[in-house]
Write a protein that holds these residues in place. Structure first.
Motif, PDB file in Angstrom:
ATOM      1  N   UNK A  40      41.237 123.281  50.098  1.00 19.08           N
ATOM      2  CA  UNK A  40      40.289 122.621  49.203  1.00 19.08           C
ATOM      3  C   UNK A  40      39.099 123.524  48.896  1.00 19.08           C
ATOM      4  N   UNK A  41      38.551 123.322  47.721  1.00 20.98           N
ATOM      5  CA  UNK A  41      37.309 123.995  47.303  1.00 20.98           C
ATOM      6  C   UNK A  41      37.365 125.514  47.393  1.00 20.98           C
ATOM      7  N   UNK A  42      38.490 126.094  47.013  1.00 21.39           N
ATOM      8  CA  UNK A  42      38.617 127.544  46.976  1.00 21.39           C
ATOM      9  C   UNK A  42      38.931 128.201  48.301  1.00 21.39           C
ATOM     10  N   UNK A  43      39.164 127.420  49.348  1.00 23.61           N
ATOM     11  CA  UNK A  43      39.503 128.001  50.649  1.00 23.61           C
ATOM     12  C   UNK A  43      40.900 128.613  50.582  1.00 23.61           C
ATOM     13  N   UNK A  44      41.064 129.724  51.261  1.00 21.56           N
ATOM     14  CA  UNK A  44      42.373 130.362  51.288  1.00 21.56           C
ATOM     15  C   UNK A  44      42.495 131.270  52.503  1.00 21.56           C
ATOM     16  N   UNK A  45      43.700 131.638  52.790  1.00 19.82           N
ATOM     17  CA  UNK A  45      44.017 132.656  53.782  1.00 19.82           C
ATOM     18  C   UNK A  45      45.189 133.449  53.236  1.00 19.82           C
ATOM     19  N   UNK A  46      45.290 134.692  53.594  1.00 21.28           N
ATOM     20  CA  UNK A  46      46.389 135.518  53.107  1.00 21.28           C
ATOM     21  C   UNK A  46      46.894 136.444  54.187  1.00 21.28           C
ATOM     22  N   UNK A  84      38.488 127.353  39.436  1.00 23.89           N
ATOM     23  CA  UNK A  84      37.529 127.131  38.356  1.00 23.89           C
ATOM     24  C   UNK A  84      36.148 127.504  38.898  1.00 23.89           C
ATOM     25  N   UNK A  85      35.558 128.562  38.371  1.00 24.54           N
ATOM     26  CA  UNK A  85      34.254 129.021  38.863  1.00 24.54           C
ATOM     27  C   UNK A  85      33.170 127.980  38.618  1.00 24.54           C
ATOM     28  N   UNK A  86      33.334 127.147  37.591  1.00 20.37           N
ATOM     29  CA  UNK A  86      32.351 126.108  37.301  1.00 20.37           C
ATOM     30  C   UNK A  86      32.447 124.953  38.310  1.00 20.37           C
ATOM     31  N   UNK A  87      33.621 124.771  38.913  1.00 15.97           N
ATOM     32  CA  UNK A  87      33.841 123.695  39.875  1.00 15.97           C
ATOM     33  C   UNK A  87      34.907 124.135  40.876  1.00 15.97           C
ATOM     34  N   UNK A  88      34.524 124.886  41.918  1.00 19.33           N
ATOM     35  CA  UNK A  88      35.502 125.408  42.871  1.00 19.33           C
ATOM     36  C   UNK A  88      36.331 124.327  43.573  1.00 19.33           C
ATOM     37  N   UNK A  94      48.047 128.848  41.170  1.00  5.75           N
ATOM     38  CA  UNK A  94      48.577 129.975  41.934  1.00  5.75           C
ATOM     39  C   UNK A  94      49.926 130.368  41.353  1.00  5.75           C
ATOM     40  N   UNK A  95      50.357 131.573  41.669  1.00  6.16           N
ATOM     41  CA  UNK A  95      51.644 132.065  41.191  1.00  6.16           C
ATOM     42  C   UNK A  95      52.152 133.152  42.116  1.00  6.16           C
ATOM     43  N   UNK A  96      53.455 133.245  42.229  1.00  5.95           N
ATOM     44  CA  UNK A  96      54.134 134.320  42.946  1.00  5.95           C
ATOM     45  C   UNK A  96      55.117 134.937  41.965  1.00  5.95           C
ATOM     46  N   UNK A  97      54.940 136.211  41.690  1.00  7.72           N
ATOM     47  CA  UNK A  97      55.778 136.921  40.731  1.00  7.72           C
ATOM     48  C   UNK A  97      56.073 138.329  41.258  1.00  7.72           C
ATOM     49  N   UNK A  98      57.079 138.984  40.710  1.00  8.57           N
ATOM     50  CA  UNK A  98      57.425 140.340  41.165  1.00  8.57           C
ATOM     51  C   UNK A  98      56.337 141.379  40.915  1.00  8.57           C
ATOM     52  N   UNK A  99      55.512 141.191  39.883  1.00  8.29           N
ATOM     53  CA  UNK A  99      54.478 142.169  39.553  1.00  8.29           C
ATOM     54  C   UNK A  99      53.105 141.512  39.595  1.00  8.29           C
ATOM     55  N   UNK A 100      52.109 142.268  40.017  1.00  7.27           N
ATOM     56  CA  UNK A 100      50.757 141.729  40.176  1.00  7.27           C
ATOM     57  C   UNK A 100      50.196 141.210  38.852  1.00  7.27           C
ATOM     58  N   UNK A 101      50.412 141.926  37.761  1.00  7.61           N
ATOM     59  CA  UNK A 101      49.860 141.477  36.479  1.00  7.61           C
ATOM     60  C   UNK A 101      50.406 140.106  36.100  1.00  7.61           C
ATOM     61  N   UNK A 102      51.687 139.881  36.329  1.00  4.86           N
ATOM     62  CA  UNK A 102      52.280 138.582  36.005  1.00  4.86           C
ATOM     63  C   UNK A 102      51.727 137.473  36.899  1.00  4.86           C
ATOM     64  N   UNK A 103      51.531 137.753  38.168  1.00  6.69           N
ATOM     65  CA  UNK A 103      51.012 136.713  39.064  1.00  6.69           C
ATOM     66  C   UNK A 103      49.553 136.386  38.736  1.00  6.69           C
ATOM     67  N   UNK A 113      45.619 125.038  32.900  1.00  7.06           N
ATOM     68  CA  UNK A 113      46.540 123.934  32.619  1.00  7.06           C
ATOM     69  C   UNK A 113      46.118 122.653  33.338  1.00  7.06           C
ATOM     70  N   UNK A 114      45.552 122.805  34.526  1.00  8.00           N
ATOM     71  CA  UNK A 114      45.135 121.637  35.310  1.00  8.00           C
ATOM     72  C   UNK A 114      43.666 121.266  35.096  1.00  8.00           C
ATOM     73  N   UNK A 115      43.064 121.759  34.010  1.00 13.40           N
ATOM     74  CA  UNK A 115      41.739 121.324  33.626  1.00 13.40           C
ATOM     75  C   UNK A 115      40.597 122.269  33.930  1.00 13.40           C
ATOM     76  N   UNK A 116      40.877 123.457  34.419  1.00 14.89           N
ATOM     77  CA  UNK A 116      39.816 124.426  34.695  1.00 14.89           C
ATOM     78  C   UNK A 116      39.091 124.847  33.430  1.00 14.89           C
ATOM     79  N   UNK A 117      37.801 125.086  33.535  1.00 16.25           N
ATOM     80  CA  UNK A 117      36.987 125.491  32.385  1.00 16.25           C
ATOM     81  C   UNK A 117      36.632 126.974  32.420  1.00 16.25           C
ATOM     82  N   UNK A 118      36.424 127.517  33.622  1.00 15.13           N
ATOM     83  CA  UNK A 118      36.072 128.933  33.799  1.00 15.13           C
ATOM     84  C   UNK A 118      36.915 129.522  34.923  1.00 15.13           C
TER      85      UNK A 118
END
Length: 130
Positions: A40-46, A84-88, A94-103, A113-118
């Motif tokens: 939630x709210x931009x939290x992530x781990x990688x 969304x930088x306006x509302x984290x 998110x996306x998983x693709x073979x190339x970084x540019x596509x992801x 698509x899900x309503x983000x503004x920025x």
């Protein structure tokens, strides 16, 4: 006999290089497991370039501080996470693709698509082959 000995050395060198390439490829492919944990709210781990998917998932989940983290795995690919930088705490993608540019492009599109503004990329990673 000198030409025969030189031919044997060349054949041995070619064999050694072929063997070395095979081992290098195996090592690279065996370290090709990765994961993203998205919370939630931009939290992530990688985690990327792990030997096993389970270890990558555990490492990514440990970093994700937002609670209710969703796991996304990648193998020989790149993953990207956009918020969304306006509302984290709002829309994300998110996306998983073979190339970084596509992801990167697809994660941003998903956020909008899900309503983000920025929508901006929050994080990205590629494993050994991505």
């Amino acid at each position: 006999m000198g030409a025969s000995r030189a031919a044997q050395r060349i054949a041995l060198t070619v064999f050694a290089l072929t063997l070395l390439l095979g081992v290098t490829r195996f090592a690279t492919e065996s370290w090709a497991a990765g994961a993203f944990a998205i919370g939630k709210c931009g939290a992530y781990g990688q985690a990327y370039d792990y030997r096993a998917e389970g270890a990558a998932k555990a490492a990514a989940l440990k970093q994700c501080q937002g609670g209710d983290c969703k796991m996304i795995t990648m193998k020989r690919a790149c993953a990207a996470f956009a918020i969304d930088a306006a509302n984290p705490c709002g829309a994300h993608g998110y996306a998983v693709r073979p190339k970084i540019s596509n992801s990167l492009n697809e994660a941003t599109r998903e956020c909008y698509k899900f309503g983000g503004k920025e929508c901006v990329i929050r994080a990205w990673a590629c494993d050994a082959k991505g």
